[in-house]
Design an enzyme around this catalytic site. Structure first.
Site, short mmCIF file in Angstrom:
data_model
loop_
_atom_site.label_atom_id
_atom_site.label_comp_id
_atom_site.label_asym_id
_atom_site.label_seq_id
_atom_site.Cartn_x
_atom_site.Cartn_y
_atom_site.Cartn_z
N GLY A 147 0.81 -1.20 0.00
CA GLY A 147 0.00 0.00 0.00
C GLY A 147 0.85 1.26 0.00
N ASP A 207 -0.99 -13.08 3.52
CA ASP A 207 -2.37 -12.65 3.75
C ASP A 207 -2.60 -12.76 5.25
OD1 ASP A 207 -5.08 -12.34 4.05
OD2 ASP A 207 -5.64 -13.75 2.46
N ALA A 225 -5.67 -2.92 5.99
CA ALA A 225 -7.05 -2.63 6.41
C ALA A 225 -7.92 -2.49 5.18
CB ALA A 225 -7.11 -1.34 7.23
N TYR A 275 -17.13 1.41 8.74
CA TYR A 275 -15.67 1.54 8.70
C TYR A 275 -15.16 2.14 10.01
CZ TYR A 275 -11.10 3.59 7.73
OH TYR A 275 -9.79 3.97 7.83
N LYS A 324 -12.83 0.26 12.97
CA LYS A 324 -11.53 0.76 13.43
C LYS A 324 -11.55 1.03 14.93
CE LYS A 324 -8.47 1.39 10.94
NZ LYS A 324 -7.40 0.45 10.51
#
Length: 316
Positions: free
Chosen positions: A17, A57, A81, A145, A149
């Site tokens: 990422g 993973d 995430a 979301y 978190k």
């Protein structure tokens, strides 16, 4: 990279990422960091040497345990995430698995092996009614979301391992293969093509340069800082102001920016109106020094120029 007593072995999840690649960049410049970069699939970072890459993973618990026992990290930085806010509303099970269950697995392993866990969280745990927020402000997420978190934060805070939570806001930057978009690249790309943009004028954020967030991750790891830290840029913008600043920096046509209310967009997840962070704790304890938004855009511009030069050279 040889491991010495002063070398900190840091395992990063989600290293393909934007943030993960920026952490890799910094680790390569730091002789005191031995990096184990992990992500699903092949390594996307252009530099393949100077660190270890593992295809991982983190939803595969057995594989996760094997990688951790094999590499013995002192610190794990969890950047993996599901961060697409609307996708979380459409796929609550996928959101739960990656944002909550995977964190539970990491916490259990960090407790078992005495590992320092650094976890990335978000301004979306707040409802946006009273930003900018300090670390001890009461959370009240509006979306699945944000709730996922916050649930992960609670799991971490109740754990017995050494832990750090870094909350951040609207991260932007460039990776070499352009595999990750963000609001700055989206706005720049659309305006360059002459595409009109509908941009909300009733949400406020403090956008965060990916390099600054990566620096905060490395600082938290090397200083072994514990607790919750707010990490963002210095500057507060309404989203339409942010996009206008992008247009201004690259001398693009700002008349293409059409200001709209959030209520006119058919988004699956509600967004907080005004977030933003108080950065005093991160500055004082971590030595965090965020760049201004204009400085961040200049860094993005240089990286895009370098990428263009490299691409052109490769075509010859």
């Amino acid at each position: 990279m040889t491991s010495t007593q002063s070398t900190k072995r840091i395992l990063v999840t989600g290293s393909n990422g934007l943030l993960g690649q920026k952490i890799t960049d910094l680790a390569l410049l730091n002789d005191n960091v031995a990096l184990i970069a992990t992500s699903r699939g092949p390594n996307r970072h252009p530099e393949k040497n100077g660190y270890t890459y593992v295809d991982l993973d983190i939803l595969d618990g057995d594989r996760l345990r094997k990688v951790i026992t094999e590499h013995h990290p002192h610190t794990i930085i969890n950047t993996a995430a599901m961060t697409n806010v609307d996708a979380c509303e459409h796929d609550p099970e996928g959101c739960r698995k990656l944002n909550i269950d995977a964190v539970s697995s990491l916490v259990a392993l960090c407790e078992e092996f005495g590992i320092h866990l650094i976890h990335l969280s978000t301004d979306f745990i707040f409802d946006g009614k009273s930003g900018p927020y300090a670390e001890d402000a009461p959370p009240n997420p509006l979306s699945l979301y944000g709730q996922s978190k916050l649930d992960a934060e609670e799991i971490i805070r109740q754990s017995t391992c050494k832990w750090t939570i870094l909350r951040t806001i609207l991260v932007y930057g460039v990776v070499a293969d352009m595999s990750r978009s963000n609001i700055v690249l989206w706005a720049k790309g659309a305006l360059e093509k002459g595409q009109p943009l509908n941009v909300v004028d009733d949400q406020w954020r403090m956008p965060t340069l990916a390099e600054d967030l990566a620096q905060a991750c490395i600082l938290a790891a090397t200083k072994e800082a514990e607790g919750i830290f707010h990490i963002s840029g210095n500057d507060m913008f309404a989203i339409d102001e942010l996009v206008a600043a992008v247009a201004d920096f690259w001398k693009l046509d700002s008349s293409l920016i059409h200001r709209v209310s959030s209520s006119t967009l058919s988004q699956a997840a509600p967004r907080p109106a005004r977030t933003g962070f108080v950065l005093d704790k991160a500055r004082h304890i971590l030595g965090y020094k965020p760049r201004s938004f204009n400085e961040g855009l200049a860094i993005v511009d240089q990286q895009l120029l370098k990428k263009s030069q490299t691409d052109n050279a490769n075509k010859k």
